[in-house]
Scaffold this active site. Structure first.
Site, PDB file in Angstrom:
ATOM      1  N   ASP A  29      48.377  74.446  72.739  1.00 28.44           N
ATOM      2  CA  ASP A  29      47.423  75.011  73.691  1.00 28.44           C
ATOM      3  C   ASP A  29      47.351  76.524  73.540  1.00 28.44           C
ATOM      4  OD1 ASP A  29      45.602  75.034  75.734  1.00 28.44           O
ATOM      5  OD2 ASP A  29      47.058  74.658  77.331  1.00 28.44           O
ATOM      6  N   GLY A  30      46.165  77.069  73.819  1.00 29.80           N
ATOM      7  CA  GLY A  30      46.023  78.528  73.878  1.00 29.80           C
ATOM      8  C   GLY A  30      45.185  79.130  72.765  1.00 29.80           C
ATOM      9  N   GLY A  32      41.937  79.137  72.470  1.00 30.87           N
ATOM     10  CA  GLY A  32      40.769  79.809  73.041  1.00 30.87           C
ATOM     11  C   GLY A  32      41.142  81.161  73.619  1.00 30.87           C
ATOM     12  N   ARG A  33      42.259  81.211  74.371  1.00 27.92           N
ATOM     13  CA  ARG A  33      42.684  82.478  74.973  1.00 27.92           C
ATOM     14  C   ARG A  33      43.096  83.493  73.901  1.00 27.92           C
ATOM     15  NH1 ARG A  33      46.705  79.711  78.891  1.00 27.92           N
ATOM     16  NH2 ARG A  33      45.945  77.928  77.696  1.00 27.92           N
ATOM     17  N   ARG A  42      35.917  81.199  70.030  1.00 23.47           N
ATOM     18  CA  ARG A  42      37.019  80.250  70.220  1.00 23.47           C
ATOM     19  C   ARG A  42      37.414  79.551  68.911  1.00 23.47           C
ATOM     20  NH1 ARG A  42      38.280  78.662  75.184  1.00 23.47           N
ATOM     21  NH2 ARG A  42      38.830  76.577  74.478  1.00 23.47           N
ATOM     22  N   HIS A  46      40.946  78.299  66.863  1.00 19.66           N
ATOM     23  CA  HIS A  46      41.284  76.964  66.343  1.00 19.66           C
ATOM     24  C   HIS A  46      41.630  77.033  64.848  1.00 19.66           C
ATOM     25  CE1 HIS A  46      40.319  75.260  70.124  1.00 19.66           C
ATOM     26  NE2 HIS A  46      39.016  75.398  70.044  1.00 19.66           N
ATOM     27  N   THR A  75      40.819  62.913  74.779  1.00 21.26           N
ATOM     28  CA  THR A  75      39.623  62.177  75.213  1.00 21.26           C
ATOM     29  C   THR A  75      38.796  63.025  76.177  1.00 21.26           C
ATOM     30  OG1 THR A  75      41.101  61.115  76.832  1.00 21.26           O
ATOM     31  CG2 THR A  75      40.477  59.795  74.915  1.00 21.26           C
ATOM     32  N   ARG A  80      33.734  69.910  76.062  1.00 20.65           N
ATOM     33  CA  ARG A  80      33.525  71.272  75.559  1.00 20.65           C
ATOM     34  C   ARG A  80      32.134  71.403  74.945  1.00 20.65           C
ATOM     35  NH1 ARG A  80      39.331  73.629  73.772  1.00 20.65           N
ATOM     36  NH2 ARG A  80      40.407  72.808  75.585  1.00 20.65           N
ATOM     37  N   LEU A 140      58.641  63.584  56.005  1.00 25.06           N
ATOM     38  CA  LEU A 140      58.210  63.930  57.371  1.00 25.06           C
ATOM     39  C   LEU A 140      57.075  62.981  57.761  1.00 25.06           C
ATOM     40  CD1 LEU A 140      58.197  65.917  59.865  1.00 25.06           C
ATOM     41  CD2 LEU A 140      56.313  67.077  58.709  1.00 25.06           C
ATOM     42  N   ARG A 203      51.484  71.272  82.278  1.00 25.59           N
ATOM     43  CA  ARG A 203      50.964  69.919  82.529  1.00 25.59           C
ATOM     44  C   ARG A 203      51.220  69.058  81.300  1.00 25.59           C
ATOM     45  NH1 ARG A 203      46.912  73.329  83.934  1.00 25.59           N
ATOM     46  NH2 ARG A 203      45.868  73.085  81.939  1.00 25.59           N
ATOM     47  N   GLU A 216      62.492  65.228  76.746  1.00 21.24           N
ATOM     48  CA  GLU A 216      62.677  66.534  77.366  1.00 21.24           C
ATOM     49  C   GLU A 216      61.359  67.295  77.196  1.00 21.24           C
ATOM     50  OE1 GLU A 216      65.463  68.042  78.727  1.00 21.24           O
ATOM     51  OE2 GLU A 216      66.647  66.210  78.574  1.00 21.24           O
TER      52      GLU A 216
HETATM   53  C1  FPP Z   1      43.912  73.703  72.835  1.00 25.17           C
HETATM   54  O1  FPP Z   1      43.674  75.104  72.998  1.00 25.17           O
HETATM   55  C2  FPP Z   1      43.657  73.347  71.446  1.00 25.17           C
HETATM   56  C3  FPP Z   1      42.811  72.366  71.050  1.00 25.17           C
HETATM   57  C4  FPP Z   1      42.026  71.547  71.991  1.00 25.17           C
HETATM   58  C5  FPP Z   1      42.585  72.109  69.628  1.00 25.17           C
HETATM   59  C6  FPP Z   1      43.819  71.977  68.799  1.00 25.17           C
HETATM   60  C7  FPP Z   1      43.428  72.115  67.397  1.00 25.17           C
HETATM   61  C8  FPP Z   1      44.066  72.856  66.475  1.00 25.17           C
HETATM   62  C9  FPP Z   1      45.344  73.546  66.688  1.00 25.17           C
HETATM   63  C10 FPP Z   1      43.457  73.053  65.162  1.00 25.17           C
HETATM   64  C11 FPP Z   1      43.609  72.099  64.089  1.00 25.17           C
HETATM   65  C12 FPP Z   1      44.536  70.967  64.147  1.00 25.17           C
HETATM   66  C13 FPP Z   1      44.821  70.226  63.064  1.00 25.17           C
HETATM   67  C14 FPP Z   1      45.715  69.065  63.190  1.00 25.17           C
HETATM   68  C15 FPP Z   1      44.289  70.539  61.746  1.00 25.17           C
HETATM   69  P1  FPP Z   1      42.470  75.552  73.893  1.00 25.17           P
HETATM   70  O2  FPP Z   1      41.248  75.642  73.074  1.00 25.17           O
HETATM   71  O3  FPP Z   1      42.334  74.642  75.092  1.00 25.17           O
HETATM   72  O4  FPP Z   1      42.923  76.962  74.365  1.00 25.17           O
HETATM   73  P2  FPP Z   1      42.643  77.669  75.770  1.00 25.17           P
HETATM   74  O5  FPP Z   1      43.340  76.848  76.809  1.00 25.17           O
HETATM   75  O6  FPP Z   1      43.237  79.013  75.582  1.00 25.17           O
HETATM   76  O7  FPP Z   1      41.162  77.703  75.940  1.00 25.17           O
END
Ligand code: FPP
Length: 251
Positions: A29-30, A32-33, A42, A46, A75, A80, A140, A203, A216
Protein backbone atom coordinates in the site's frame (compact mmCIF):
# COMPACT_ATOMS: atom_id res chain seq x y z
CA UNK A 1 21.99 -15.51 20.74
CA UNK A 2 18.40 -14.37 21.35
CA UNK A 3 15.56 -15.12 18.98
CA UNK A 4 15.50 -11.45 17.86
CA UNK A 5 19.09 -11.54 16.70
CA UNK A 6 19.29 -13.06 13.23
CA UNK A 7 22.06 -15.59 12.71
CA UNK A 8 24.98 -14.07 10.86
CA UNK A 9 25.19 -14.86 7.19
CA UNK A 10 27.53 -17.75 6.48
CA UNK A 11 30.93 -16.60 5.28
CA UNK A 12 32.18 -17.32 1.81
CA UNK A 13 29.34 -15.71 -0.17
CA UNK A 14 25.73 -16.57 -0.57
CA UNK A 15 24.72 -14.36 2.35
CA UNK A 16 21.82 -16.58 3.42
CA UNK A 17 20.13 -15.60 6.70
CA UNK A 18 17.14 -17.80 7.44
CA UNK A 19 14.78 -15.97 9.80
CA UNK A 20 12.47 -18.97 10.10
CA UNK A 21 9.50 -17.23 8.46
CA UNK A 22 8.62 -19.44 5.48
CA UNK A 23 5.55 -17.59 4.16
CA UNK A 24 5.31 -13.80 4.02
CA UNK A 25 2.23 -12.07 2.58
CA UNK A 26 2.33 -8.36 1.76
CA UNK A 27 -0.39 -5.74 1.29
CA UNK A 28 1.58 -3.33 -0.89
CA UNK A 29 0.00 0.00 0.00
CA UNK A 30 1.01 3.61 -0.54
CA UNK A 31 1.95 3.83 -4.22
CA UNK A 32 -0.55 6.65 -4.82
CA UNK A 33 0.62 8.72 -1.85
CA UNK A 34 4.27 8.19 -2.80
CA UNK A 35 3.56 9.61 -6.26
CA UNK A 36 1.38 12.44 -4.94
CA UNK A 37 4.12 13.56 -2.54
CA UNK A 38 6.26 14.14 -5.62
CA UNK A 39 3.53 15.72 -7.75
CA UNK A 40 3.55 12.72 -10.10
CA UNK A 41 0.65 10.66 -11.54
CA UNK A 42 -0.45 7.67 -9.42
CA UNK A 43 0.72 5.25 -12.11
CA UNK A 44 4.31 6.37 -11.59
CA UNK A 45 3.92 5.14 -7.99
CA UNK A 46 2.62 1.79 -9.24
CA UNK A 47 5.55 1.48 -11.67
CA UNK A 48 7.99 2.14 -8.83
CA UNK A 49 6.01 -0.38 -6.76
CA UNK A 50 6.50 -3.03 -9.46
CA UNK A 51 10.28 -2.47 -9.29
CA UNK A 52 10.10 -3.07 -5.54
CA UNK A 53 8.27 -6.34 -6.14
CA UNK A 54 11.21 -7.47 -8.28
CA UNK A 55 13.76 -6.58 -5.59
CA UNK A 56 11.81 -8.27 -2.81
CA UNK A 57 11.26 -11.41 -4.93
CA UNK A 58 14.99 -11.58 -5.60
CA UNK A 59 15.88 -11.13 -1.92
CA UNK A 60 13.38 -13.60 -0.38
CA UNK A 61 15.22 -16.91 -0.92
CA UNK A 62 18.33 -15.56 0.83
CA UNK A 63 16.19 -14.69 3.87
CA UNK A 64 14.71 -18.17 4.12
CA UNK A 65 11.36 -17.05 2.71
CA UNK A 66 10.05 -19.88 0.50
CA UNK A 67 6.58 -18.44 -0.10
CA UNK A 68 5.75 -14.83 -0.94
CA UNK A 69 2.20 -13.65 -1.61
CA UNK A 70 1.52 -10.09 -2.76
CA UNK A 71 -1.79 -8.24 -3.03
CA UNK A 72 -1.67 -6.51 -6.40
CA UNK A 73 -5.34 -5.79 -7.21
CA UNK A 74 -8.38 -6.29 -5.01
CA UNK A 75 -11.99 -6.95 -5.99
CA UNK A 76 -12.63 -3.39 -4.75
CA UNK A 77 -9.91 -1.77 -6.89
CA UNK A 78 -12.22 -1.69 -9.95
CA UNK A 79 -13.74 1.45 -8.33
CA UNK A 80 -10.61 3.40 -9.30
CA UNK A 81 -10.46 5.55 -12.45
CA UNK A 82 -10.47 3.71 -15.78
CA UNK A 83 -7.02 5.14 -16.47
CA UNK A 84 -5.60 3.70 -13.23
CA UNK A 85 -7.29 0.30 -13.66
CA UNK A 86 -6.08 -0.05 -17.26
CA UNK A 87 -2.63 1.19 -16.25
CA UNK A 88 -2.38 -1.42 -13.50
CA UNK A 89 -3.56 -4.20 -15.83
CA UNK A 90 -0.96 -3.30 -18.44
CA UNK A 91 1.68 -3.10 -15.69
CA UNK A 92 0.82 -6.68 -14.64
CA UNK A 93 1.02 -7.88 -18.26
CA UNK A 94 4.39 -6.13 -18.79
CA UNK A 95 5.75 -7.54 -15.51
CA UNK A 96 4.87 -11.09 -16.57
CA UNK A 97 6.31 -10.63 -20.08
CA UNK A 98 9.52 -8.91 -19.00
CA UNK A 99 10.20 -10.96 -15.88
CA UNK A 100 9.39 -14.43 -17.25
CA UNK A 101 12.99 -15.29 -18.15
CA UNK A 102 14.48 -13.90 -14.95
CA UNK A 103 11.88 -15.57 -12.72
CA UNK A 104 12.44 -18.91 -14.44
CA UNK A 105 16.22 -18.58 -14.17
CA UNK A 106 15.96 -17.72 -10.47
CA UNK A 107 13.84 -20.78 -9.68
CA UNK A 108 10.64 -18.85 -8.93
CA UNK A 109 7.32 -20.61 -9.30
CA UNK A 110 4.56 -18.11 -10.02
CA UNK A 111 0.88 -18.55 -9.22
CA UNK A 112 -2.11 -16.22 -9.27
CA UNK A 113 -5.08 -16.11 -6.93
CA UNK A 114 -8.34 -14.25 -7.47
CA UNK A 115 -11.19 -14.43 -9.96
CA UNK A 116 -9.68 -14.36 -13.45
CA UNK A 117 -13.08 -14.24 -15.18
CA UNK A 118 -13.34 -10.43 -15.47
CA UNK A 119 -9.70 -9.99 -16.58
CA UNK A 120 -8.66 -9.25 -20.14
CA UNK A 121 -8.11 -12.41 -22.24
CA UNK A 122 -4.52 -11.50 -23.14
CA UNK A 123 -3.58 -11.00 -19.48
CA UNK A 124 -5.26 -14.29 -18.57
CA UNK A 125 -3.24 -16.04 -21.28
CA UNK A 126 0.01 -14.56 -19.91
CA UNK A 127 -0.94 -15.65 -16.39
CA UNK A 128 -1.70 -19.21 -17.51
CA UNK A 129 1.51 -19.29 -19.56
CA UNK A 130 3.87 -18.22 -16.77
CA UNK A 131 2.20 -20.55 -14.26
CA UNK A 132 2.81 -23.47 -16.62
CA UNK A 133 6.34 -22.34 -17.51
CA UNK A 134 7.47 -22.01 -13.87
CA UNK A 135 5.55 -25.00 -12.47
CA UNK A 136 8.72 -27.05 -11.87
CA UNK A 137 10.55 -24.30 -9.93
CA UNK A 138 11.01 -24.66 -6.18
CA UNK A 139 13.35 -21.92 -4.91
CA UNK A 140 10.58 -19.39 -4.22
CA UNK A 141 6.80 -19.68 -4.59
CA UNK A 142 5.48 -16.27 -5.65
CA UNK A 143 1.71 -15.84 -5.52
CA UNK A 144 0.18 -12.68 -6.93
CA UNK A 145 -3.38 -11.77 -5.96
CA UNK A 146 -5.19 -10.11 -8.87
CA UNK A 147 -8.92 -9.38 -8.68
CA UNK A 148 -8.72 -11.07 -5.30
CA UNK A 149 -10.99 -10.60 -2.29
CA UNK A 150 -11.17 -12.93 0.70
CA UNK A 151 -14.94 -12.79 0.84
CA UNK A 152 -15.26 -13.38 -2.89
CA UNK A 153 -12.89 -16.35 -2.62
CA UNK A 154 -15.00 -17.83 0.21
CA UNK A 155 -18.18 -17.19 -1.78
CA UNK A 156 -16.73 -19.00 -4.83
CA UNK A 157 -15.65 -21.89 -2.60
CA UNK A 158 -19.19 -22.09 -1.14
CA UNK A 159 -20.69 -22.18 -4.65
CA UNK A 160 -18.33 -24.96 -5.65
CA UNK A 161 -19.04 -26.99 -2.47
CA UNK A 162 -22.80 -26.52 -2.93
CA UNK A 163 -22.52 -27.79 -6.51
CA UNK A 164 -20.69 -30.92 -5.30
CA UNK A 165 -23.37 -31.55 -2.70
CA UNK A 166 -26.14 -31.01 -5.26
CA UNK A 167 -24.42 -33.52 -7.58
CA UNK A 168 -24.29 -36.09 -4.76
CA UNK A 169 -20.46 -36.13 -4.69
CA UNK A 170 -20.13 -34.60 -1.20
CA UNK A 171 -22.05 -35.02 2.05
CA UNK A 172 -22.59 -31.75 4.02
CA UNK A 173 -21.16 -33.31 7.18
CA UNK A 174 -17.97 -34.19 5.26
CA UNK A 175 -17.08 -30.49 4.98
CA UNK A 176 -14.03 -30.04 7.22
CA UNK A 177 -11.60 -27.13 7.45
CA UNK A 178 -9.33 -29.06 5.08
CA UNK A 179 -12.14 -29.50 2.54
CA UNK A 180 -12.87 -25.76 2.61
CA UNK A 181 -9.15 -24.94 2.26
CA UNK A 182 -8.93 -27.25 -0.75
CA UNK A 183 -11.66 -25.22 -2.49
CA UNK A 184 -9.88 -21.89 -2.02
CA UNK A 185 -7.62 -20.29 -4.63
CA UNK A 186 -4.74 -21.06 -2.27
CA UNK A 187 -5.36 -24.83 -2.23
CA UNK A 188 -1.68 -25.44 -3.08
CA UNK A 189 -0.31 -22.67 -0.87
CA UNK A 190 0.40 -22.92 2.89
CA UNK A 191 -1.11 -20.36 5.27
CA UNK A 192 0.96 -17.18 5.73
CA UNK A 193 3.10 -16.88 8.86
CA UNK A 194 3.37 -13.10 8.64
CA UNK A 195 1.25 -10.46 6.88
CA UNK A 196 2.92 -7.10 6.32
CA UNK A 197 1.02 -3.97 5.32
CA UNK A 198 2.91 -0.89 4.25
CA UNK A 199 1.87 2.80 4.34
CA UNK A 200 0.64 3.02 7.93
CA UNK A 201 -2.88 1.71 7.30
CA UNK A 202 -3.93 -0.90 9.87
CA UNK A 203 -6.65 -2.82 8.03
CA UNK A 204 -6.64 -6.30 6.54
CA UNK A 205 -8.68 -5.14 3.51
CA UNK A 206 -10.20 -8.50 2.60
CA UNK A 207 -6.78 -10.17 2.16
CA UNK A 208 -6.43 -13.91 2.91
CA UNK A 209 -9.34 -13.87 5.40
CA UNK A 210 -9.37 -17.63 5.93
CA UNK A 211 -5.66 -18.25 5.49
CA UNK A 212 -4.37 -15.55 7.86
CA UNK A 213 -6.38 -16.80 10.86
CA UNK A 214 -3.17 -17.44 12.87
CA UNK A 215 -0.79 -15.11 11.06
CA UNK A 216 1.17 -12.38 12.78
CA UNK A 217 0.60 -8.87 11.42
CA UNK A 218 3.14 -6.13 10.96
CA UNK A 219 2.10 -2.61 9.96
CA UNK A 220 4.87 -0.33 8.80
CA UNK A 221 4.54 3.38 7.94
CA UNK A 222 6.88 2.97 4.95
CA UNK A 223 5.11 3.53 1.62
CA UNK A 224 5.45 0.51 -0.67
CA UNK A 225 7.74 2.24 -3.26
CA UNK A 226 10.18 2.93 -0.38
CA UNK A 227 10.05 -0.62 1.00
CA UNK A 228 13.17 -2.67 0.27
CA UNK A 229 14.92 -5.93 1.23
CA UNK A 230 16.60 -4.28 4.25
CA UNK A 231 13.18 -3.21 5.57
CA UNK A 232 11.90 -6.76 5.09
CA UNK A 233 14.94 -8.23 6.84
CA UNK A 234 14.38 -5.90 9.84
CA UNK A 235 10.75 -7.04 10.14
CA UNK A 236 11.69 -10.71 9.80
CA UNK A 237 14.37 -10.37 12.49
CA UNK A 238 11.83 -8.87 14.88
CA UNK A 239 9.19 -11.48 13.96
CA UNK A 240 11.60 -14.26 14.97
CA UNK A 241 11.17 -13.14 18.59
CA UNK A 242 7.38 -13.45 18.65
CA UNK A 243 5.82 -16.51 20.18
CA UNK A 244 2.99 -18.06 18.15
CA UNK A 245 0.66 -20.28 20.15
CA UNK A 246 -2.11 -21.02 17.61
CA UNK A 247 -4.73 -20.77 20.35
CA UNK A 248 -2.79 -22.95 22.82
CA UNK A 249 -1.23 -21.90 26.13
CA UNK A 250 2.20 -20.46 26.79
CA UNK A 251 4.69 -23.32 27.06
C1 FPP B 1 -2.00 0.11 -3.28
O1 FPP B 1 -1.49 1.44 -3.20
C2 FPP B 1 -1.41 -0.55 -4.44
C3 FPP B 1 -2.12 -1.15 -5.42
C4 FPP B 1 -3.59 -1.18 -5.45
C5 FPP B 1 -1.44 -1.74 -6.57
C6 FPP B 1 -0.31 -2.66 -6.24
C7 FPP B 1 0.48 -2.85 -7.46
C8 FPP B 1 1.82 -2.81 -7.54
C9 FPP B 1 2.73 -2.70 -6.39
C10 FPP B 1 2.47 -2.82 -8.85
C11 FPP B 1 2.74 -4.05 -9.56
C12 FPP B 1 2.60 -5.38 -8.95
C13 FPP B 1 3.07 -6.48 -9.55
C14 FPP B 1 2.84 -7.80 -8.93
C15 FPP B 1 3.82 -6.44 -10.79
P1 FPP B 1 -2.48 2.63 -3.44
O2 FPP B 1 -2.54 2.95 -4.87
O3 FPP B 1 -3.82 2.33 -2.82
O4 FPP B 1 -1.80 3.78 -2.64
P2 FPP B 1 -2.49 4.97 -1.83
O5 FPP B 1 -3.24 4.33 -0.70
O6 FPP B 1 -1.34 5.78 -1.38
O7 FPP B 1 -3.37 5.68 -2.80
Amino acid sequence: MTATEPSPAPSGGGGVTDYGVPHVAIIMDGNGRWAKQRGWPRLVGHRKGAERVKEIVRACPDMGVKWLTVYAFSTENWKRSTEEVLGLMSLFARYIQREADALSAEGVRMRFIGDRGPLDGKLRGLMDGIEARTAMNTRLNLTVAINYGGRDELRRAAVSLAAEIAAGRLAPEAITDAVIASHLDTAEVPDPDLVIRTSGETRTSNFLLWQAAYAEYEFTPTLWPDFNPAALAAILAQFGGRERRFGGVKG
